[in-house]
Each structure stands twice: as structure tokens, then as C-alpha cells.
Design a protein around this motif. Structure first.
Motif, PDB file in Angstrom:
ATOM      1  N   ALA A 299       4.869  -6.738  -5.531  1.00 48.15           N
ATOM      2  CA  ALA A 299       5.520  -7.959  -5.069  1.00 48.15           C
ATOM      3  C   ALA A 299       6.373  -7.695  -3.848  1.00 48.15           C
ATOM      4  N   ALA A 300       6.582  -8.753  -3.059  1.00 46.80           N
ATOM      5  CA  ALA A 300       7.570  -8.680  -1.996  1.00 46.80           C
ATOM      6  C   ALA A 300       8.934  -8.559  -2.650  1.00 46.80           C
ATOM      7  N   GLY A 301       9.752  -7.681  -2.125  1.00 43.61           N
ATOM      8  CA  GLY A 301      11.059  -7.469  -2.722  1.00 43.61           C
ATOM      9  C   GLY A 301      11.585  -6.110  -2.355  1.00 43.61           C
TER      10      GLY A 301
ATOM     11  N   ARG B 134       7.630  -3.932  -3.101  1.00 39.99           N
ATOM     12  CA  ARG B 134       7.915  -3.122  -4.288  1.00 39.99           C
ATOM     13  C   ARG B 134       6.636  -2.969  -5.099  1.00 39.99           C
ATOM     14  N   ILE B 135       6.277  -1.719  -5.378  1.00 38.29           N
ATOM     15  CA  ILE B 135       5.070  -1.404  -6.131  1.00 38.29           C
ATOM     16  C   ILE B 135       5.482  -0.660  -7.394  1.00 38.29           C
ATOM     17  N   GLY B 136       5.134  -1.209  -8.547  1.00 37.84           N
ATOM     18  CA  GLY B 136       5.472  -0.552  -9.804  1.00 37.84           C
ATOM     19  C   GLY B 136       4.786   0.796  -9.927  1.00 37.84           C
ATOM     20  N   ALA B 137       5.448   1.728 -10.578  1.00 35.53           N
ATOM     21  CA  ALA B 137       4.941   3.094 -10.661  1.00 35.53           C
ATOM     22  C   ALA B 137       3.593   3.179 -11.372  1.00 35.53           C
ATOM     23  N   LEU B 138       3.313   2.254 -12.294  1.00 38.81           N
ATOM     24  CA  LEU B 138       2.041   2.299 -13.031  1.00 38.81           C
ATOM     25  C   LEU B 138       0.941   1.498 -12.346  1.00 38.81           C
ATOM     26  N   THR B 139       1.178   1.060 -11.137  1.00 39.55           N
ATOM     27  CA  THR B 139       0.133   0.371 -10.383  1.00 39.55           C
ATOM     28  C   THR B 139      -1.017   1.327 -10.115  1.00 39.55           C
ATOM     29  N   THR B 140      -2.232   0.912 -10.449  1.00 38.56           N
ATOM     30  CA  THR B 140      -3.397   1.778 -10.265  1.00 38.56           C
ATOM     31  C   THR B 140      -3.944   1.640  -8.847  1.00 38.56           C
ATOM     32  N   TYR B 141      -4.790   2.585  -8.478  1.00 36.06           N
ATOM     33  CA  TYR B 141      -5.419   2.526  -7.162  1.00 36.06           C
ATOM     34  C   TYR B 141      -6.313   1.289  -7.042  1.00 36.06           C
ATOM     35  N   SER B 142      -6.972   0.911  -8.121  1.00 31.11           N
ATOM     36  CA  SER B 142      -7.806  -0.294  -8.095  1.00 31.11           C
ATOM     37  C   SER B 142      -6.966  -1.526  -7.807  1.00 31.11           C
TER      38      SER B 142
ATOM     39  N   ILE C  47      -6.075  -1.512  -4.118  1.00 31.27           N
ATOM     40  CA  ILE C  47      -7.221  -1.913  -3.296  1.00 31.27           C
ATOM     41  C   ILE C  47      -7.403  -3.431  -3.320  1.00 31.27           C
ATOM     42  N   ALA C  48      -7.157  -4.047  -4.484  1.00 31.10           N
ATOM     43  CA  ALA C  48      -7.401  -5.484  -4.643  1.00 31.10           C
ATOM     44  C   ALA C  48      -6.226  -6.351  -4.202  1.00 31.10           C
ATOM     45  N   SER C  49      -5.095  -5.761  -3.912  1.00 33.97           N
ATOM     46  CA  SER C  49      -3.881  -6.530  -3.634  1.00 33.97           C
ATOM     47  C   SER C  49      -3.878  -7.129  -2.229  1.00 33.97           C
ATOM     48  N   PRO C  50      -3.834  -8.450  -2.098  1.00 28.01           N
ATOM     49  CA  PRO C  50      -3.780  -9.067  -0.768  1.00 28.01           C
ATOM     50  C   PRO C  50      -2.531  -8.673   0.019  1.00 28.01           C
TER      51      PRO C  50
ATOM     52  N   ARG D  48      -2.946  -5.114   1.295  1.00 32.29           N
ATOM     53  CA  ARG D  48      -3.943  -5.127   2.368  1.00 32.29           C
ATOM     54  C   ARG D  48      -3.328  -5.607   3.679  1.00 32.29           C
ATOM     55  N   LYS D  49      -2.448  -6.593   3.583  1.00 31.18           N
ATOM     56  CA  LYS D  49      -1.833  -7.164   4.775  1.00 31.18           C
ATOM     57  C   LYS D  49      -0.736  -6.267   5.337  1.00 31.18           C
ATOM     58  N   ARG D  50       0.114  -5.731   4.468  1.00 27.67           N
ATOM     59  CA  ARG D  50       1.304  -5.016   4.932  1.00 27.67           C
ATOM     60  C   ARG D  50       1.114  -3.514   5.061  1.00 27.67           C
ATOM     61  N   VAL D  51       0.322  -2.923   4.171  1.00 25.02           N
ATOM     62  CA  VAL D  51       0.146  -1.463   4.198  1.00 25.02           C
ATOM     63  C   VAL D  51      -1.345  -1.125   4.071  1.00 25.02           C
ATOM     64  N   PRO D  52      -2.145  -1.512   5.051  1.00 18.98           N
ATOM     65  CA  PRO D  52      -3.591  -1.249   4.954  1.00 18.98           C
ATOM     66  C   PRO D  52      -3.928   0.236   4.856  1.00 18.98           C
ATOM     67  N   MET D  53      -3.077   1.104   5.381  1.00 16.29           N
ATOM     68  CA  MET D  53      -3.372   2.534   5.272  1.00 16.29           C
ATOM     69  C   MET D  53      -3.286   3.020   3.824  1.00 16.29           C
TER      70      MET D  53
END
Length: 281
Positions: free
Chosen positions: A65-67, A80-88, A91-94, A97-102
């Protein structure tokens, strides 16, 4: 030889508060989640740990989420990205993709679909391998690691998180709960070099941002990920690529191992610097 499962112990907290309380009472517990590296270590008998705390079920550690805080400390301007966020999920997060494409580009090259579905960003950070694919991206993005214990919460700049090979400032009673990335100004760039294009451990990784501030970070060239400040300063100051490459070679110390040689990594790092600068100008 595989570890005898009868020698293992596992705790499964139902909440983050419960997990932190368990760690406070027993800091020897090893946090696990996706277990993409833990299972390998147990299978080959190379893992010393025998007592674990399973975080996989804690939804409090998930979400994108933005925050968080921006560079100036203003709430709501970062990511802000939760620590348990998976790579999948990355990859799917709009928004990623917009803010940190790398970061999306790096996530796409981490293992196959099975690893991407189980592996987590927090796990890649906690594992502290210099070959961790997401780590150069987080260094180049000026990320911060959110650490939490039963006693409170603190934020650590990513480039201050690691203290040595597979070592960090995280205390035994702390968990990585989130990663905060401030707004990134400039063009982002990512490359991974391995023995093949997919499902290969990195020989070298390079992430960069070319903007008002030039940031370049490289993995698999030292005991920890390297934020190449001197080389970046050369480029930002109008210096030549050759001068930046010379500065870079003084900042990294690649070694020979089963995947490559130090000399190869040194040359490839210099080549990637030139490609980064050419592609992002």
C-alpha cells in the motif's frame, strides 16, 4: 544427510503480538515463512537451527500500500510492503509496477513459479545472502527495514542493515515486519547475470536509479550488497564512464566460487555500469 525431523520444534503463533511475545521469551527461535531456503538446508543437513517460529499465517505482515514515510519524513508519500509479501504478489501489484518497476523485474527472475509463490521479500532480506536478488533493488531504492519487537518498533536504512556476510542489525527478539520505499525520482534499471536466463542463482545483479540522485547497488560482489557511492558520485558529477568504472572496482571485492570467478564478476560489474548509464541517460 537430511535433518531428522524428530529433532525439530515448531511454534505457530496466531497473531503478530503472540509471535513477538514468543521471541521475547525465547530469542533462539528462528523465524520462517516461505521456507524456500530453509527446506533446502534441512534436506542437505547444512542448517544449524532446529527450533522455529512459523510466521506464514500472520496476515498482519502482508499487504502492499501507499504509506510509510517519504525521504522528508512526511507520512503517506512512500510505499509500504509487508514482509510476507511474495514475489508473485510483487509481480502482480499495479502500484509496485508503477513506482518500483525494477523490483518487479527482479521478482520475475527469482526462481520459478513455485518459488515466487512461496518466497517472501522479508525472507530474502532476513536470509542476508549477498546473492539475494531483491537486495540491490532495495539498496538502490533507498528502502528502510521496519523491525519490531515486543518492546517497540524501529526503522533501519537498508544500507545500514547488514553488518557482514549473512549478518545484520536485527536482534534475536525482532521481526522484519515491513519494507518502506520512498518516492523514487529518475529512471530505474535492473540486470541479473546468471548461468541461464531463468531459475539460476545470480553471478551478479545490478540495480540503479538515474535521477537527481544517482544510486547504484550490486549483489554477489562482496559479503553484503554494495551501494556504489563513489562510482555514482563520479557519474553524478559529470565524470566519464571509465572513471566511474575505476571507482567501482575499488568499491567491490568479488571472490571465486562455484558459480563464477572474481575476475569475471569484476569485469561484468563494470560492463553493467556502462549499460546502466547508457540506457538511462
Amino acid at each position: 544427510m537430511p535433518v531428522d525431523a524428530r529433532t525439530l520444534a515448531l511454534q505457530r503463533p496466531r497473531s503478530l503480538k503472540s509471535a513477538l511475545a514468543m521471541l521475547s521469551k525465547d530469542p533462539a527461535l528462528t523465524p520462517i515463512a516461505g521456507c524456500t531456503d530453509v527446506f533446502v538446508g534441512l534436506h542437505f543437513g547444512t542448517l544449524d537451527q532446529r527450533r522455529f517460529i512459523d510466521l506464514w499465517g500472520l496476515d498482519e505482515l502482508r499487504g502492499i500500500a501507499a504509506g510509510g514515510a517519504g525521504r522528508a519524513g512526511k507520512a503517506g508519500q512512500g510505499l509500504r510492503i509487508g514482509a510476507l509479501t511474495t514475489y508473485s504478489e510483487i509481480i502482480a501489484s499495479p502500484i509496485i509496477r508503477k513506482r518500483v518497476p525494477m523490483l518487479v523485474a527482479a521478482a520475475r527472475e527469482i526462481g520459478g513459479a513455485q518459488i515466487q509463490n512461496r518466497g517472501t521479500l522479508g525472507g530474502n532480506i532476513a536470509n542476508a545472502s549477498p546473492a539475494g536478488d531483491s537486495l540491490p533493488v532495495l539498496a538502490a531504492a533507498d528502502a528502510r527495514i521496519v523491525l519490531r519487537s515486543a518492546g517497540g518498533e524501529r526503522r533501519v536504512p537498508f544500507d545500514e542493515f547488514y553488518t557482514g556476510y549473512r549478518a545484520s542489525v536485527r536482534q534475536p527478539d525482532e521481526l522484519i515486519t515491513a519494507i518502506e520505499i520512498p518516492p523514487i525520482a529518475g529512471r530505474q534499471w535492473w540486470r541479473k547475470v546468471g548461468t541461464r536466463r531463468a531459475q539460476a542463482i545470480s553471478k551478479i545483479m545490478f540495480a540503479g536509479v538515474n535521477g537527481p540522485v544517482v544510486r547504484m547497488a550490486i549483489g554477489s560482489v562482496a559479503p553484503t550488497v554494495v551501494l556504489a557511492r563513489k562510482a555514482a558520485a563520479v557519474l553524478a558529477g559529470g565524470g566519464t564512464v571509465a572513471a566511474a568504472q575505476a571507482a567501482l572496482k575499488d568499491e567491490i571485492a568479488p571472490i571465486d566460487d562455484v558459480r563464477s570467478t572474481g575476475g569475471y564478476r569484476l569485469q561484468v560489474a563494470a560492463n553493467l555500469l556502462a549499460e546502466f548509464w547508457r540506457d538511462t541517460k
